[in-house]
Design a protein around this motif. Sequence first.
Motif, PDB file in Angstrom:
ATOM      1  N   ALA A  70      -5.929 -16.620   4.736  1.00 35.57           N
ATOM      2  CA  ALA A  70      -5.625 -16.096   3.403  1.00 35.57           C
ATOM      3  C   ALA A  70      -5.908 -14.600   3.307  1.00 35.57           C
ATOM      4  CB  ALA A  70      -6.418 -16.855   2.345  1.00 35.57           C
ATOM      5  N   THR A  71      -7.043 -14.174   3.827  1.00 38.64           N
ATOM      6  CA  THR A  71      -7.393 -12.757   3.754  1.00 38.64           C
ATOM      7  C   THR A  71      -6.400 -11.909   4.533  1.00 38.64           C
ATOM      8  OG1 THR A  71      -9.739 -13.302   3.522  1.00 38.64           O
ATOM      9  CG2 THR A  71      -9.205 -11.062   4.209  1.00 38.64           C
ATOM     10  N   GLN A  72      -6.080 -12.347   5.750  1.00 37.73           N
ATOM     11  CA  GLN A  72      -5.154 -11.587   6.578  1.00 37.73           C
ATOM     12  C   GLN A  72      -3.769 -11.521   5.943  1.00 37.73           C
ATOM     13  OE1 GLN A  72      -5.989  -9.879   9.567  1.00 37.73           O
ATOM     14  NE2 GLN A  72      -4.054  -8.947   8.937  1.00 37.73           N
ATOM     15  N   SER A  73      -3.337 -12.603   5.303  1.00 36.53           N
ATOM     16  CA  SER A  73      -2.014 -12.596   4.686  1.00 36.53           C
ATOM     17  C   SER A  73      -1.933 -11.563   3.568  1.00 36.53           C
ATOM     18  CB  SER A  73      -1.647 -13.985   4.155  1.00 36.53           C
ATOM     19  OG  SER A  73      -2.459 -14.349   3.050  1.00 36.53           O
ATOM     20  N   THR A  74      -3.021 -11.404   2.807  1.00 35.25           N
ATOM     21  CA  THR A  74      -3.042 -10.384   1.754  1.00 35.25           C
ATOM     22  C   THR A  74      -2.976  -8.989   2.363  1.00 35.25           C
ATOM     23  OG1 THR A  74      -4.270 -11.773   0.204  1.00 35.25           O
ATOM     24  CG2 THR A  74      -4.437  -9.392  -0.107  1.00 35.25           C
ATOM     25  N   VAL A  75      -3.756  -8.766   3.414  1.00 39.16           N
ATOM     26  CA  VAL A  75      -3.753  -7.461   4.078  1.00 39.16           C
ATOM     27  C   VAL A  75      -2.384  -7.174   4.689  1.00 39.16           C
ATOM     28  CG1 VAL A  75      -4.768  -6.137   5.995  1.00 39.16           C
ATOM     29  CG2 VAL A  75      -6.238  -7.481   4.476  1.00 39.16           C
ATOM     30  N   ASP A  76      -1.743  -8.192   5.246  1.00 40.36           N
ATOM     31  CA  ASP A  76      -0.400  -8.009   5.810  1.00 40.36           C
ATOM     32  C   ASP A  76       0.600  -7.588   4.727  1.00 40.36           C
ATOM     33  OD1 ASP A  76      -1.350  -8.726   8.292  1.00 40.36           O
ATOM     34  OD2 ASP A  76      -0.611 -10.790   8.196  1.00 40.36           O
ATOM     35  N   GLU A  77       0.494  -8.205   3.561  1.00 37.45           N
ATOM     36  CA  GLU A  77       1.374  -7.838   2.450  1.00 37.45           C
ATOM     37  C   GLU A  77       1.137  -6.388   2.029  1.00 37.45           C
ATOM     38  OE1 GLU A  77       3.743  -9.302   0.747  1.00 37.45           O
ATOM     39  OE2 GLU A  77       3.573 -11.472   1.018  1.00 37.45           O
ATOM     40  N   LEU A  78      -0.126  -5.989   1.960  1.00 39.01           N
ATOM     41  CA  LEU A  78      -0.448  -4.612   1.573  1.00 39.01           C
ATOM     42  C   LEU A  78       0.064  -3.621   2.602  1.00 39.01           C
ATOM     43  CD1 LEU A  78      -4.092  -5.128   0.220  1.00 39.01           C
ATOM     44  CD2 LEU A  78      -1.987  -4.840  -1.109  1.00 39.01           C
ATOM     45  N   ARG A  79      -0.021  -3.990   3.869  1.00 33.38           N
ATOM     46  CA  ARG A  79       0.515  -3.114   4.917  1.00 33.38           C
ATOM     47  C   ARG A  79       2.025  -2.961   4.756  1.00 33.38           C
ATOM     48  NH1 ARG A  79       0.512  -6.175   9.025  1.00 33.38           N
ATOM     49  NH2 ARG A  79      -1.713  -6.008   9.528  1.00 33.38           N
ATOM     50  N   LEU A  81       3.716  -3.116   2.153  1.00 34.44           N
ATOM     51  CA  LEU A  81       3.991  -2.311   0.966  1.00 34.44           C
ATOM     52  C   LEU A  81       3.640  -0.835   1.161  1.00 34.44           C
ATOM     53  CD1 LEU A  81       2.697  -4.788  -1.757  1.00 34.44           C
ATOM     54  CD2 LEU A  81       5.084  -4.126  -1.372  1.00 34.44           C
ATOM     55  N   GLY A  82       3.077  -0.486   2.322  1.00 34.88           N
ATOM     56  CA  GLY A  82       2.771   0.903   2.628  1.00 34.88           C
ATOM     57  C   GLY A  82       1.433   1.393   2.112  1.00 34.88           C
ATOM     58  N   VAL A  83       0.558   0.464   1.712  1.00 35.54           N
ATOM     59  CA  VAL A  83      -0.736   0.863   1.159  1.00 35.54           C
ATOM     60  C   VAL A  83      -1.580   1.609   2.188  1.00 35.54           C
ATOM     61  CG1 VAL A  83      -2.936  -0.029   0.256  1.00 35.54           C
ATOM     62  CG2 VAL A  83      -0.763  -0.936  -0.597  1.00 35.54           C
ATOM     63  N   PHE A  84      -1.483   1.205   3.448  1.00 42.25           N
ATOM     64  CA  PHE A  84      -2.302   1.835   4.492  1.00 42.25           C
ATOM     65  C   PHE A  84      -1.557   2.948   5.238  1.00 42.25           C
ATOM     66  CE2 PHE A  84      -3.601  -2.726   4.355  1.00 42.25           C
ATOM     67  CZ  PHE A  84      -4.796  -2.528   3.681  1.00 42.25           C
ATOM     68  N   GLU A  85      -0.296   3.119   4.924  1.00 44.29           N
ATOM     69  CA  GLU A  85       0.541   4.058   5.675  1.00 44.29           C
ATOM     70  C   GLU A  85       0.033   5.494   5.573  1.00 44.29           C
ATOM     71  OE1 GLU A  85       5.125   5.318   5.211  1.00 44.29           O
ATOM     72  OE2 GLU A  85       4.780   3.158   5.476  1.00 44.29           O
ATOM     73  N   ALA A  86      -0.508   5.846   4.415  1.00 46.00           N
ATOM     74  CA  ALA A  86      -1.000   7.211   4.213  1.00 46.00           C
ATOM     75  C   ALA A  86      -2.376   7.439   4.832  1.00 46.00           C
ATOM     76  CB  ALA A  86      -1.055   7.525   2.717  1.00 46.00           C
ATOM     77  N   LYS A  87      -2.924   6.404   5.475  1.00 48.43           N
ATOM     78  CA  LYS A  87      -4.239   6.488   6.104  1.00 48.43           C
ATOM     79  C   LYS A  87      -5.296   7.035   5.135  1.00 48.43           C
ATOM     80  CE  LYS A  87      -2.920   5.040  10.164  1.00 48.43           C
ATOM     81  NZ  LYS A  87      -3.370   3.719  10.659  1.00 48.43           N
ATOM     82  N   PRO A  88      -5.595   6.291   4.094  1.00 47.14           N
ATOM     83  CA  PRO A  88      -6.585   6.764   3.116  1.00 47.14           C
ATOM     84  C   PRO A  88      -7.920   7.097   3.766  1.00 47.14           C
ATOM     85  CG  PRO A  88      -6.157   4.397   2.887  1.00 47.14           C
ATOM     86  CD  PRO A  88      -5.126   4.927   3.801  1.00 47.14           C
ATOM     87  N   ASP A  89      -8.414   8.307   3.480  1.00 46.69           N
ATOM     88  CA  ASP A  89      -9.683   8.752   4.060  1.00 46.69           C
ATOM     89  C   ASP A  89     -10.886   8.208   3.301  1.00 46.69           C
ATOM     90  OD1 ASP A  89      -8.549  10.261   6.107  1.00 46.69           O
ATOM     91  OD2 ASP A  89      -8.335  12.028   4.832  1.00 46.69           O
ATOM     92  N   ARG A 180      -7.904   9.356  -6.935  1.00 44.93           N
ATOM     93  CA  ARG A 180      -7.291  10.684  -6.893  1.00 44.93           C
ATOM     94  C   ARG A 180      -5.820  10.575  -7.276  1.00 44.93           C
ATOM     95  NH1 ARG A 180      -3.560  11.322  -3.177  1.00 44.93           N
ATOM     96  NH2 ARG A 180      -3.592  10.116  -1.251  1.00 44.93           N
ATOM     97  N   PRO A 181      -5.195  11.648  -7.741  1.00 45.81           N
ATOM     98  CA  PRO A 181      -3.752  11.652  -7.979  1.00 45.81           C
ATOM     99  C   PRO A 181      -2.994  11.269  -6.703  1.00 45.81           C
ATOM    100  CG  PRO A 181      -4.749  13.569  -8.990  1.00 45.81           C
ATOM    101  CD  PRO A 181      -5.821  12.925  -8.162  1.00 45.81           C
ATOM    102  N   GLY A 182      -2.101  10.327  -6.813  1.00 49.95           N
ATOM    103  CA  GLY A 182      -1.363   9.845  -5.657  1.00 49.95           C
ATOM    104  C   GLY A 182      -2.044   8.706  -4.937  1.00 49.95           C
ATOM    105  N   GLY A 183      -3.303   8.399  -5.313  1.00 49.83           N
ATOM    106  CA  GLY A 183      -4.025   7.297  -4.692  1.00 49.83           C
ATOM    107  C   GLY A 183      -3.592   5.952  -5.247  1.00 49.83           C
ATOM    108  N   ARG A 184      -4.078   4.888  -4.618  1.00 50.89           N
ATOM    109  CA  ARG A 184      -3.671   3.546  -5.016  1.00 50.89           C
ATOM    110  C   ARG A 184      -4.858   2.711  -5.494  1.00 50.89           C
ATOM    111  NH1 ARG A 184       0.340   4.450  -0.963  1.00 50.89           N
ATOM    112  NH2 ARG A 184       2.429   3.940  -1.734  1.00 50.89           N
ATOM    113  N   ILE A 185      -4.535   1.785  -6.374  1.00 47.64           N
ATOM    114  CA  ILE A 185      -5.495   0.820  -6.903  1.00 47.64           C
ATOM    115  C   ILE A 185      -4.937  -0.570  -6.622  1.00 47.64           C
ATOM    116  CG2 ILE A 185      -6.619  -0.070  -8.982  1.00 47.64           C
ATOM    117  CD1 ILE A 185      -6.290   2.757 -10.186  1.00 47.64           C
ATOM    118  N   LYS A 253      -0.107   2.917  -8.360  1.00 49.73           N
ATOM    119  CA  LYS A 253      -0.218   4.264  -7.814  1.00 49.73           C
ATOM    120  C   LYS A 253      -0.493   5.231  -8.957  1.00 49.73           C
ATOM    121  CE  LYS A 253       2.011   7.612  -4.754  1.00 49.73           C
ATOM    122  NZ  LYS A 253       3.177   7.892  -3.883  1.00 49.73           N
ATOM    123  N   LYS A 254      -1.519   6.061  -8.779  1.00 46.74           N
ATOM    124  CA  LYS A 254      -1.870   7.010  -9.822  1.00 46.74           C
ATOM    125  C   LYS A 254      -0.951   8.216  -9.773  1.00 46.74           C
ATOM    126  CE  LYS A 254      -5.850   9.280 -11.955  1.00 46.74           C
ATOM    127  NZ  LYS A 254      -7.325   9.471 -11.913  1.00 46.74           N
TER     128      LYS A 254
END
Length: 256
Positions: A70-79, A81-89, A180-185, A253-254
């Motif tokens: 279940a946890t991995q499936s949620t993370v896969d969906e977020l990936r 959707l591009g949530v991790f694409e910007a490599k949040p610092d 931050r502006p452009g960040g995700r929630i 997205k903010k």
Amino acid sequence: MRAAERGTSVLKSGVKRLLGRAGFDIVRSTNNRGGVDDFIPFEAVMRAARAAGLSVGDYIDEVMNGTPGATQSTVDELRALGVFEAKPDSVLEIGPGSGRYLEKTVKECSPDRYEIYETAAPWANYLVDTYGVIAQPTAGASLAPTPDGSIDLVQAHKVFNTLTFLSACRYFFEMARVTRPGGRIVFDVMTESCLDPATVRAWASQGGDGHDSYPAAWPRRTCVDLFAALDCRLEAGFLAPMGFASTEVLVFKKGT
């Protein structure tokens, strides 16, 4: 440092039964400050996961919750959707508990800074020692130690299904503030999409006397409109498993 009291009579009894079969018993932690350790007890779960040859996260998904992957499936969906694409610092997580989402988030984007707000001291200490995250002091629904506009990704998983309406609202205001502006929630709530009549009946019959706030329903439109007023636009939503039911994960997205 879980900022939410997430125990439920259903989950507590199920966990106790499962751990009992494995030869473990639930003992309340003496240094717990409330929260996840009340029903996912640190020492017992760590021992049981090791005995089963599973990571803590996989043990909770497969054995305790009965929802393998279940946890991995949620993370896969977020990936996807591009949530991790910007490599949040910088990442902030409310109520990481055992860290099953934290672990996978770190693998996805390797942030330089990861803040957690967790009220269960044993789990918070474990996450600090294991992943080098920063455990912020908790106080109600406040994220006061985190500066305005400082976080690239703010997330909470399986937290707001357990909080009262106003408690969740207070967190939502804080989440928008620190992003931050452009960040995700990213977080999940139990919307009307998750509460068809059969599911409501199942909750009512499974819950015994229940919990003061669990499961907590949230009108989807109210949630989306609130974040829109905070300059956070809904990008996507999808259903994720939660035991015999589901919860809806929302991605905002903010504005820049």
